[in-house]
Scaffold this motif. Structure first.
Motif, PDB file in Angstrom:
ATOM      1  N   LYS A 118      62.526  50.895  46.557  1.00 62.75           N
ATOM      2  CA  LYS A 118      63.568  51.602  47.316  1.00 62.75           C
ATOM      3  C   LYS A 118      63.028  52.871  47.950  1.00 62.75           C
ATOM      4  CE  LYS A 118      67.697  50.038  44.869  1.00 62.75           C
ATOM      5  NZ  LYS A 118      68.829  50.450  44.026  1.00 62.75           N
ATOM      6  N   LYS A 119      62.204  53.611  47.201  1.00 61.94           N
ATOM      7  CA  LYS A 119      61.636  54.853  47.740  1.00 61.94           C
ATOM      8  C   LYS A 119      60.727  54.559  48.932  1.00 61.94           C
ATOM      9  CE  LYS A 119      59.443  59.154  46.219  1.00 61.94           C
ATOM     10  NZ  LYS A 119      58.641  59.290  47.417  1.00 61.94           N
ATOM     11  N   ARG A 120      59.914  53.496  48.808  1.00 61.13           N
ATOM     12  CA  ARG A 120      59.039  53.140  49.927  1.00 61.13           C
ATOM     13  C   ARG A 120      59.850  52.749  51.156  1.00 61.13           C
ATOM     14  NH1 ARG A 120      55.925  50.659  45.785  1.00 61.13           N
ATOM     15  NH2 ARG A 120      56.926  48.644  46.208  1.00 61.13           N
ATOM     16  N   ALA A 121      60.915  51.971  50.946  1.00 56.24           N
ATOM     17  CA  ALA A 121      61.756  51.567  52.080  1.00 56.24           C
ATOM     18  C   ALA A 121      62.434  52.774  52.723  1.00 56.24           C
ATOM     19  CB  ALA A 121      62.793  50.555  51.617  1.00 56.24           C
ATOM     20  N   ARG A 122      62.908  53.713  51.880  1.00 54.58           N
ATOM     21  CA  ARG A 122      63.562  54.911  52.408  1.00 54.58           C
ATOM     22  C   ARG A 122      62.584  55.752  53.218  1.00 54.58           C
ATOM     23  NH1 ARG A 122      64.615  60.220  51.105  1.00 54.58           N
ATOM     24  NH2 ARG A 122      66.770  60.917  51.398  1.00 54.58           N
ATOM     25  N   ASP A 123      61.380  55.937  52.681  1.00 53.50           N
ATOM     26  CA  ASP A 123      60.378  56.735  53.405  1.00 53.50           C
ATOM     27  C   ASP A 123      59.999  56.076  54.720  1.00 53.50           C
ATOM     28  OD1 ASP A 123      60.441  58.473  51.308  1.00 53.50           O
ATOM     29  OD2 ASP A 123      58.645  57.694  50.322  1.00 53.50           O
ATOM     30  N   ALA A 124      59.919  54.734  54.710  1.00 53.32           N
ATOM     31  CA  ALA A 124      59.560  54.037  55.944  1.00 53.32           C
ATOM     32  C   ALA A 124      60.636  54.220  57.007  1.00 53.32           C
ATOM     33  CB  ALA A 124      59.350  52.546  55.643  1.00 53.32           C
ATOM     34  N   VAL A 125      61.924  54.165  56.565  1.00 50.01           N
ATOM     35  CA  VAL A 125      63.018  54.349  57.526  1.00 50.01           C
ATOM     36  C   VAL A 125      62.992  55.751  58.107  1.00 50.01           C
ATOM     37  CG1 VAL A 125      65.524  54.492  57.739  1.00 50.01           C
ATOM     38  CG2 VAL A 125      64.497  52.601  56.492  1.00 50.01           C
ATOM     39  N   LEU A 126      62.811  56.755  57.236  1.00 49.10           N
ATOM     40  CA  LEU A 126      62.790  58.137  57.725  1.00 49.10           C
ATOM     41  C   LEU A 126      61.578  58.402  58.613  1.00 49.10           C
ATOM     42  CD1 LEU A 126      63.944  60.048  54.522  1.00 49.10           C
ATOM     43  CD2 LEU A 126      65.297  59.411  56.515  1.00 49.10           C
ATOM     44  N   LYS A 127      60.461  57.756  58.298  1.00 47.46           N
ATOM     45  CA  LYS A 127      59.264  57.952  59.110  1.00 47.46           C
ATOM     46  C   LYS A 127      59.435  57.340  60.500  1.00 47.46           C
ATOM     47  CE  LYS A 127      54.255  57.350  58.930  1.00 47.46           C
ATOM     48  NZ  LYS A 127      53.130  56.778  58.152  1.00 47.46           N
ATOM     49  N   SER A 128      60.035  56.135  60.525  1.00 45.48           N
ATOM     50  CA  SER A 128      60.239  55.491  61.832  1.00 45.48           C
ATOM     51  C   SER A 128      61.279  56.220  62.682  1.00 45.48           C
ATOM     52  CB  SER A 128      60.655  54.035  61.626  1.00 45.48           C
ATOM     53  OG  SER A 128      61.902  53.991  60.950  1.00 45.48           O
ATOM     54  N   GLY A 129      62.270  56.855  62.026  1.00 43.93           N
ATOM     55  CA  GLY A 129      63.311  57.563  62.779  1.00 43.93           C
ATOM     56  C   GLY A 129      63.091  59.049  62.881  1.00 43.93           C
ATOM     57  N   ALA A 130      61.872  59.518  62.523  1.00 48.32           N
ATOM     58  CA  ALA A 130      61.606  60.967  62.546  1.00 48.32           C
ATOM     59  C   ALA A 130      61.765  61.552  63.947  1.00 48.32           C
ATOM     60  CB  ALA A 130      60.197  61.232  62.011  1.00 48.32           C
ATOM     61  N   LYS A 131      61.348  60.783  64.953  1.00 44.47           N
ATOM     62  CA  LYS A 131      61.427  61.287  66.327  1.00 44.47           C
ATOM     63  C   LYS A 131      62.881  61.536  66.737  1.00 44.47           C
ATOM     64  CE  LYS A 131      59.665  60.251  70.949  1.00 44.47           C
ATOM     65  NZ  LYS A 131      58.923  59.283  71.779  1.00 44.47           N
ATOM     66  N   ASN A 132      63.738  60.578  66.447  1.00 44.83           N
ATOM     67  CA  ASN A 132      65.163  60.745  66.789  1.00 44.83           C
ATOM     68  C   ASN A 132      65.787  61.897  65.997  1.00 44.83           C
ATOM     69  OD1 ASN A 132      64.941  58.533  68.480  1.00 44.83           O
ATOM     70  ND2 ASN A 132      65.547  57.087  66.872  1.00 44.83           N
ATOM     71  N   ILE A 133      65.409  62.017  64.717  1.00 42.31           N
ATOM     72  CA  ILE A 133      65.972  63.089  63.889  1.00 42.31           C
ATOM     73  C   ILE A 133      65.562  64.450  64.428  1.00 42.31           C
ATOM     74  CG2 ILE A 133      65.897  64.110  61.584  1.00 42.31           C
ATOM     75  CD1 ILE A 133      65.561  61.272  60.473  1.00 42.31           C
ATOM     76  N   ASN A 134      64.290  64.605  64.769  1.00 38.40           N
ATOM     77  CA  ASN A 134      63.817  65.894  65.311  1.00 38.40           C
ATOM     78  C   ASN A 134      64.480  66.213  66.637  1.00 38.40           C
ATOM     79  OD1 ASN A 134      62.117  66.229  63.128  1.00 38.40           O
ATOM     80  ND2 ASN A 134      60.396  65.196  64.126  1.00 38.40           N
ATOM     81  N   ALA A 135      64.679  65.197  67.480  1.00 41.28           N
ATOM     82  CA  ALA A 135      65.308  65.442  68.787  1.00 41.28           C
ATOM     83  C   ALA A 135      66.749  65.892  68.627  1.00 41.28           C
ATOM     84  CB  ALA A 135      65.232  64.164  69.618  1.00 41.28           C
ATOM     85  N   ARG A 136      67.475  65.306  67.667  1.00 44.40           N
ATOM     86  CA  ARG A 136      68.890  65.657  67.496  1.00 44.40           C
ATOM     87  C   ARG A 136      69.080  66.982  66.761  1.00 44.40           C
ATOM     88  NH1 ARG A 136      69.699  59.801  66.841  1.00 44.40           N
ATOM     89  NH2 ARG A 136      69.379  59.995  64.597  1.00 44.40           N
ATOM     90  N   THR A 137      68.075  67.465  66.048  1.00 47.26           N
ATOM     91  CA  THR A 137      68.207  68.731  65.332  1.00 47.26           C
ATOM     92  C   THR A 137      67.496  69.886  66.023  1.00 47.26           C
ATOM     93  OG1 THR A 137      66.268  68.133  64.007  1.00 47.26           O
ATOM     94  CG2 THR A 137      68.428  67.599  63.091  1.00 47.26           C
TER      95      THR A 137
END
Length: 452
Positions: free
Chosen positions: A194-213
Motif C-alpha cells: 500500500k505504501k509503495r502504491a501511495r508513493d507511486a500515485v503521489l510521485k506521478s501526480g506531483a506536477k499537478n499538485i505543485n501547479a495547484r498549490t
C-alpha cells in the motif's frame, strides 16, 4: 475682694476638667470602641460596661452593612452539571474504598499495636499515669499511621508489578502476532505494498499538485492545500482502480468458460421450473418499484418476526451452530438447521413455495418387515407429540429455503410435546433399507476440527 485674671482663668480650667472627668461623653456609632484614655482604675465596672456597649454597637453596624440572608450573590443556587456530579460520586467512591481498605489493614494490625502500647505502659508503670496514658495514645497514633503508610506502599508496589506484567504480556502477544504475520507474509507485505502504491500515485501526480498549490504563498495555507491535493490524487487513483477491476470482471464474463457456466445455470433453472410448474421470470407479474409499505404492513412484519423469535427461543433440542446433522449422505451444520427452524416459524401462518412449506408431517410407522428389527412398527418421532410441521434444510445456504429452488432430502420437524416446543432433524437414507419414503432421525455430531 479683688481677684487677678490669672486666678480666674485657673479656676475656670479646674471646673471644666472636673466636669469632663465626672461625666464622660456618650459613644457614637462611627467610633464606638474609640474610648479616650482616662483613669478608670477607681471604677473598673464602668470601663467594662463601656467596652461592652461599644462592641454591641459595632456588631450592629456590621449587621446593617451585610446583605440579608437569602438574597444577593451569596444565596444564589449553585448549579452542578451531571459530569461534575459523576466525578464527585466517583471520587467519593474511591475515598470510601480507600477507607474500607485502611480499616481492614488496621483491624489486621490491631493486636500488634495493642502489644506495643501495653509493653510501653508496662515499662513506664512507675511514672505518672496521666503522662504515660498520653504518651501511649501518641504511640498508638504513630503506629496506626505507620501501618497505613506501609500498606499504601505495598499496594502501590503490587499495582506497579501488575501493570508491568500486563504490559509484558501485551508486548509478548503483539510480538507473537507480528511473528505469525511475518511468517505468513500477510500484513507487513500488504502495508508495504500500500505504501509503495501511495508513493507511486503521489510521485506521478506531483506536477499537478505543485501547479495547484503554487498560488498559495503562506506556508500554513500551502501545506494545507498540498494535503488536500494529495488526498484528491489518491481518491482519483482508487476510483480508477475500481473502474479497471470492473472492466476486467466484465471482460472475464465474456470468456467462453464463463459463458458455458452461465448457460448451464440457466438450463438448470429451466428444468427446475418445468419440474415444479413455476412460471418463467418474464411471465411473472411485475411489481411496482419504490412502493413504500404501509404502517400496518410494517407492523405486521415486525409482529411476525417477534413471534418467530419468541417461539425459536423456547424450542428445545436444537443443535449447536458448529455441530453437524447427518442422515445417510446428507449433512448440514447446526447453523443451517437453526435457520430452517426460524424460517418455519416465520412462515407458519402463510406457507410459501409450490410445496406450501411448512406443511404437516406424517409421523407414519415403519413397516413390520423393516430390515432393522428395532424400528419395526415404531414411529420416527415421539408418539406423544402433536402438530408436526416440516421445513426444508438447505446445506451451504445463508438464508435457507425461501420458497424457490430444490427442497433437498433433509427436514426440520417442529412439534409440541408435554406443553413444550421441540424440534428434530429427519431425512431419507436408502442405505438402511425399508420403504423409499421412510424417514430417519439425524445423528448430531461435532467435527474434530472444532475442538482444535
Amino acid at each position: 475682694m479683688k481677684f487677678s485674671l490669672r486666678f480666674l482663668t485657673t479656676l475656670v480650667s479646674v471646673a471644666l476638667c472636673g466636669i469632663v472627668y465626672a461625666a464622660p461623653a456618650p459613644l457614637d456609632e462611627t467610633d464606638a470602641v474609640d474610648i479616650t484614655a482616662r483613669d478608670f482604675a477607681s471604677d473598673a465596672m464602668i470601663a467594662d460596661e463601656l467596652v461592652t456597649r461599644g462592641r454591641k454597637r459595632k456588631s450592629a453596624a456590621k449587621a446593617k452593612a451585610a446583605p440579608p440572608k437569602g438574597k444577593g450573590k451569596a444565596a444564589a443556587p449553585k448549579v452542578i452539571d451531571d459530569k461534575v456530579k459523576k466525578g464527585q460520586a466517583k471520587r467519593k467512591a474511591v475515598v470510601q474504598k480507600k477507607k474500607a481498605a485502611n480499616a481492614r489493614v488496621q483491624r489486621g494490625a490491631a493486636s500488634k499495636i495493642d502489644k506495643k502500647v501495653n509493653a510501653f505502659k508496662k515499662a513506664n508503670s512507675r511514672s505518672d499515669p496521666k503522662k504515660v496514658d498520653a504518651k501511649a495514645e501518641k504511640l498508638r497514633r504513630k503506629e496506626k499511621a505507620r501501618v497505613t503508610i506501609q500498606s499504601q506502599k505495598k499496594s502501590k508496589t503490587a499495582r506497579k508489578e501488575a501493570w508491568g506484567a500486563a504490559a509484558k504480556n501485551r508486548q509478548a502477544t503483539t510480538d507473537r502476532i507480528l511473528a505469525i504475520q511475518k511468517a505468513q507474509g500477510k500484513k507487513p507485505e500488504r502495508k508495504a505494498e500500500k505504501k509503495r502504491a501511495r508513493d507511486a500515485v503521489l510521485k506521478s501526480g506531483a506536477k499537478n499538485i505543485n501547479a495547484r498549490t503554487a498560488k498559495y504563498k503562506k506556508r500554513p495555507d500551502k501545506d494545507g492545500q498540498r494535503r488536500k491535493e494529495q488526498n484528491r490524487e489518491l481518491s482519483q487513483a482508487r476510483k480508477n482502480r475500481k473502474a479497471e477491476r470492473a472492466n476486467q470482471w466484465a471482460a472475464k464474463k465474456n470468456t467462453k468458460a464463463q459463458k458455458d457456466v452461465t448457460k448451464a445455470a440457466a438450463t438448470a433453472r429451466r428444468q427446475e421450473r418445468r419440474r415444479t410448474g413455476a412460471s418463467a421470470p418474464k411471465n411473472q407479474p411485475k411489481q411496482e418499484k419504490n412502493v413504500k409499505p404501509t404502517k400496518q404492513l410494517r407492523q405486521n412484519v415486525k409482529d411476525r418476526f417477534k413471534g418467530a423469535r419468541d417461539m425459536y427461543a423456547k424450542t428445545l433440542g436444537m443443535p449447536a451452530r458448529k455441530q453437524t446433522a447427518t442422515v445417510g449422505t446428507t449433512k448440514a451444520t447446526g447453523r443451517e438447521v437453526r435457520n430452517a427452524v426460524f424460517n418455519s416459524y416465520v412462515h407458519r401462518k402463510k406457507p410459501i413455495g409450490d410445496q406450501k412449506m411448512p406443511k404437516v408431517f406424517d409421523n407414519s410407522k415403519y413397516s413390520a418387515d423393516h430390515p432393522d428389527p428395532n424400528l419395526r412398527g415404531k414411529r420416527p418421532l415421539s408418539e406423544g407429540g402433536k402438530a408436526f410441521k416440516e421445513f426444508p434444510v438447505i446445506p451451504k445456504s445463508q438464508s435457507g429455503w425461501i420458497g424457490s429452488g430444490r427442497v433437498g432430502a433433509m427436514r426440520t420437524i417442529t412439534y409440541k410435546e408435554g406443553g413444550e416446543k421441540r424440534m428434530s432433524v429427519i431425512g431419507h437414507d436408502p442405505s438402511r433399507g425399508g420403504d423409499g419414503g421412510d424417514h430417519y432421525v439425524a445423528k448430531i455430531t461435532r467435527e474434530m476440527d472444532d475442538f482444535e
